[in-house]
Design a protein around this motif. Sequence first.
Motif, PDB file in Angstrom:
ATOM      1  N   TYR A  35      -7.821 -20.502 -21.091  1.00 18.91           N
ATOM      2  CA  TYR A  35      -9.071 -20.320 -20.319  1.00 18.91           C
ATOM      3  C   TYR A  35     -10.080 -21.405 -20.964  1.00 18.91           C
ATOM      4  O   TYR A  35     -10.901 -21.899 -20.116  1.00 18.91           O
ATOM      5  CB  TYR A  35      -9.509 -19.094 -19.962  1.00 18.91           C
ATOM      6  CG  TYR A  35     -10.330 -18.744 -21.222  1.00 18.91           C
ATOM      7  CD1 TYR A  35     -10.159 -18.156 -22.320  1.00 18.91           C
ATOM      8  CD2 TYR A  35     -11.832 -18.970 -20.992  1.00 18.91           C
ATOM      9  CE1 TYR A  35     -11.000 -17.717 -23.180  1.00 18.91           C
ATOM     10  CE2 TYR A  35     -12.735 -18.533 -21.924  1.00 18.91           C
ATOM     11  CZ  TYR A  35     -12.457 -17.914 -23.068  1.00 18.91           C
ATOM     12  OH  TYR A  35     -13.132 -17.374 -24.295  1.00 18.91           O
ATOM     13  N   THR A  36      -9.968 -21.617 -22.053  1.00 21.53           N
ATOM     14  CA  THR A  36     -10.911 -22.537 -22.743  1.00 21.53           C
ATOM     15  C   THR A  36     -10.691 -24.057 -22.331  1.00 21.53           C
ATOM     16  O   THR A  36     -11.765 -24.662 -22.334  1.00 21.53           O
ATOM     17  CB  THR A  36     -10.989 -22.342 -24.335  1.00 21.53           C
ATOM     18  OG1 THR A  36      -9.476 -22.784 -24.733  1.00 21.53           O
ATOM     19  CG2 THR A  36     -11.322 -21.069 -24.789  1.00 21.53           C
ATOM     20  N   ASP A  41     -14.063 -26.184 -19.095  1.00 22.44           N
ATOM     21  CA  ASP A  41     -14.113 -27.590 -18.906  1.00 22.44           C
ATOM     22  C   ASP A  41     -14.043 -28.382 -19.981  1.00 22.44           C
ATOM     23  O   ASP A  41     -14.716 -29.346 -20.150  1.00 22.44           O
ATOM     24  CB  ASP A  41     -15.259 -28.130 -17.952  1.00 22.44           C
ATOM     25  CG  ASP A  41     -15.501 -27.637 -16.681  1.00 22.44           C
ATOM     26  OD1 ASP A  41     -14.326 -27.349 -16.144  1.00 22.44           O
ATOM     27  OD2 ASP A  41     -16.512 -27.266 -16.063  1.00 22.44           O
ATOM     28  N   ILE A  42     -13.405 -27.810 -20.980  1.00 19.32           N
ATOM     29  CA  ILE A  42     -13.162 -28.629 -22.302  1.00 19.32           C
ATOM     30  C   ILE A  42     -11.879 -29.505 -22.388  1.00 19.32           C
ATOM     31  O   ILE A  42     -10.812 -28.997 -21.924  1.00 19.32           O
ATOM     32  CB  ILE A  42     -13.006 -27.694 -23.436  1.00 19.32           C
ATOM     33  CG1 ILE A  42     -14.177 -26.832 -23.655  1.00 19.32           C
ATOM     34  CG2 ILE A  42     -12.583 -28.523 -24.715  1.00 19.32           C
ATOM     35  CD1 ILE A  42     -14.117 -25.718 -24.695  1.00 19.32           C
ATOM     36  N   ALA A 263     -19.068 -19.214 -29.093  1.00 13.40           N
ATOM     37  CA  ALA A 263     -19.821 -20.486 -28.845  1.00 13.40           C
ATOM     38  C   ALA A 263     -19.014 -20.978 -27.299  1.00 13.40           C
ATOM     39  O   ALA A 263     -18.841 -22.019 -27.154  1.00 13.40           O
ATOM     40  CB  ALA A 263     -19.929 -21.294 -29.742  1.00 13.40           C
ATOM     41  N   HIS A 264     -18.763 -20.111 -26.394  1.00 11.96           N
ATOM     42  CA  HIS A 264     -17.926 -20.523 -25.164  1.00 11.96           C
ATOM     43  C   HIS A 264     -16.679 -21.316 -25.579  1.00 11.96           C
ATOM     44  O   HIS A 264     -16.454 -22.101 -24.762  1.00 11.96           O
ATOM     45  CB  HIS A 264     -19.020 -21.597 -24.468  1.00 11.96           C
ATOM     46  CG  HIS A 264     -20.102 -20.619 -23.889  1.00 11.96           C
ATOM     47  ND1 HIS A 264     -19.902 -19.658 -22.761  1.00 11.96           N
ATOM     48  CD2 HIS A 264     -21.513 -20.619 -24.022  1.00 11.96           C
ATOM     49  CE1 HIS A 264     -21.066 -19.139 -22.499  1.00 11.96           C
ATOM     50  NE2 HIS A 264     -21.940 -19.821 -22.974  1.00 11.96           N
ATOM     51  N   GLY A 265     -16.069 -20.783 -26.645  1.00 12.07           N
ATOM     52  CA  GLY A 265     -14.839 -21.516 -26.911  1.00 12.07           C
ATOM     53  C   GLY A 265     -14.836 -22.835 -27.452  1.00 12.07           C
ATOM     54  O   GLY A 265     -13.764 -23.402 -27.548  1.00 12.07           O
ATOM     55  N   ASP A 266     -16.050 -23.326 -27.937  1.00 17.23           N
ATOM     56  CA  ASP A 266     -16.190 -24.528 -28.679  1.00 17.23           C
ATOM     57  C   ASP A 266     -15.646 -24.312 -30.123  1.00 17.23           C
ATOM     58  O   ASP A 266     -16.389 -23.659 -30.793  1.00 17.23           O
ATOM     59  CB  ASP A 266     -17.551 -25.168 -28.662  1.00 17.23           C
ATOM     60  CG  ASP A 266     -17.567 -26.339 -29.025  1.00 17.23           C
ATOM     61  OD1 ASP A 266     -17.014 -26.626 -30.241  1.00 17.23           O
ATOM     62  OD2 ASP A 266     -17.902 -27.500 -28.128  1.00 17.23           O
ATOM     63  N   GLY A 270     -18.060 -23.147 -33.198  1.00 16.60           N
ATOM     64  CA  GLY A 270     -17.567 -22.026 -33.602  1.00 16.60           C
ATOM     65  C   GLY A 270     -17.487 -21.735 -34.929  1.00 16.60           C
ATOM     66  O   GLY A 270     -17.968 -20.835 -35.734  1.00 16.60           O
ATOM     67  N   ILE A 271     -17.053 -22.804 -35.570  1.00 18.60           N
ATOM     68  CA  ILE A 271     -16.947 -22.992 -36.894  1.00 18.60           C
ATOM     69  C   ILE A 271     -18.337 -22.914 -37.849  1.00 18.60           C
ATOM     70  O   ILE A 271     -18.583 -22.451 -38.870  1.00 18.60           O
ATOM     71  CB  ILE A 271     -16.443 -24.175 -37.528  1.00 18.60           C
ATOM     72  CG1 ILE A 271     -14.609 -24.060 -37.152  1.00 18.60           C
ATOM     73  CG2 ILE A 271     -16.230 -24.531 -38.591  1.00 18.60           C
ATOM     74  CD1 ILE A 271     -14.024 -22.839 -38.221  1.00 18.60           C
TER      75      ILE A 271
END
Length: 476
Positions: A35-36, A41-42, A263-266, A270-271
Amino acid sequence: MELDDVSWEDELQEKFSLMSAISEEAGEDNKRWEYTSGGSDIGMMNLSEEIFIFILRKLDPTSLLRVGSTCKTLFRVCSCNSLWKKHFQERLFAEVPFPPQRYWTQWLVVEATVPLPSVRLPSADIQELWGLEADVLEEKVKDKDEEDELMKFEWKELHDLAVEQHGGLARVYQHVLNKQHCHDHTELETLFHQYTQCRFQWLFSYWLFRQPPPFDRQLRSVFLQWRRHNKTKVATWGGTLCDVRYLASLHPITADYWRGRLAHGDETLGIQSVEGYFSMCRSLVAWILGRDWGRLKRRKVYEDTLDGVYLVLRRELQDKVVEHQRFWQVAKVQMTRVCTLEETAANYVNWRMIESLPYYKLYMVSGNSVYLNHVQGFLQRKRLVHDWIHLEENVWVQQLLPEPLNSLLEYHHKIPQDSLHGDSVSAQLSRVVWLYLNSGQQLYLEAVKGLVLQYAQAGLACYRCLNPGHSLEQAS
């Protein structure tokens, strides 16, 4: 952007391969990763340059040229010196068959200077690759090699001629891209697909293990500080066979990062949140160790504070990067509430007892004194049960009750949830005690007293049957 250190690549690739195998075993997690890459839209163009370079280093010169011809972004990344350093050698240029050499030469036309010997190609190829007209090359015929009919040029010379011919460097770029727009890039797509399946694990393991030595030791200490962990599993910290999934499971923030929930899968953002979290942990450890507390209290303050921080910030972490300062502001509030609960409990035993209460977490999240009052009421009711069973008139009751029931009525015991089910004497009493402690209704206290006296009288009758003529006082 260049990556100067090449030695990390081999070690990281081993981790990458290991994590690829792990990801195949985790079907549900893979769905979350999908889904990420779709719902959020990644795509490939959202990757950082470091990740691009890591992937592109796997390609041979021909494939690298084809990738760079797809768009301006990849064109710029593929121009990185670190990618071409191992290819820019004279022997490689001489050994590559002509068709791949042609792609390579076409790519190099956009460079003003490259560390290679003079180019030697037929006139027709120079015209096609550089887009130069025949008359521009006529004056260079004198430099032609008579044996193989190759023309000799310096790279900068061809570059200047191409820029002049096309009227600007941008048009030279466009000419090169137009020549390569139909080529297949299956290799890059395969590597990118592999990366998208493991991107969170890859970046997490890189962040976890690629710290400078002093920081690596500090991170390991903070990561495992007062956290119950399997010593065998963490013994391979930083090694190829290290169980990265297990390490991620030790903290809620790293577990969420592993599943792509920050962070919305970023993965990069996220790190940053993970780094802020463990930076706060270092500050928290220093603060706690500076207090005049015992080991048990230190550990519980640390654990409960971190749990409270994550309860408050979890939703915020899912939406954006949370920096160290924000973590520490919340941590200060949580430590104050933890200390208030510790004072309310009066001792460590009671403190451990009330941690499973819903009011405990509600107070940690909200700070509302209403929930603190509920906790105080629970402890007061537990004290009432304890004091009643220890009345002098109930000494005979204590002597006749089995040990599990006596333990249940003591003040140093919390009721496990699984003990509330069943038809046993212990389960029945546990349910009534639990109802009284959590509701405060007097009828449940009376029910507790009635059950205890009933069990004690049944025990007394059994004792008299087995020991006729003996009183309980004589036996004691």
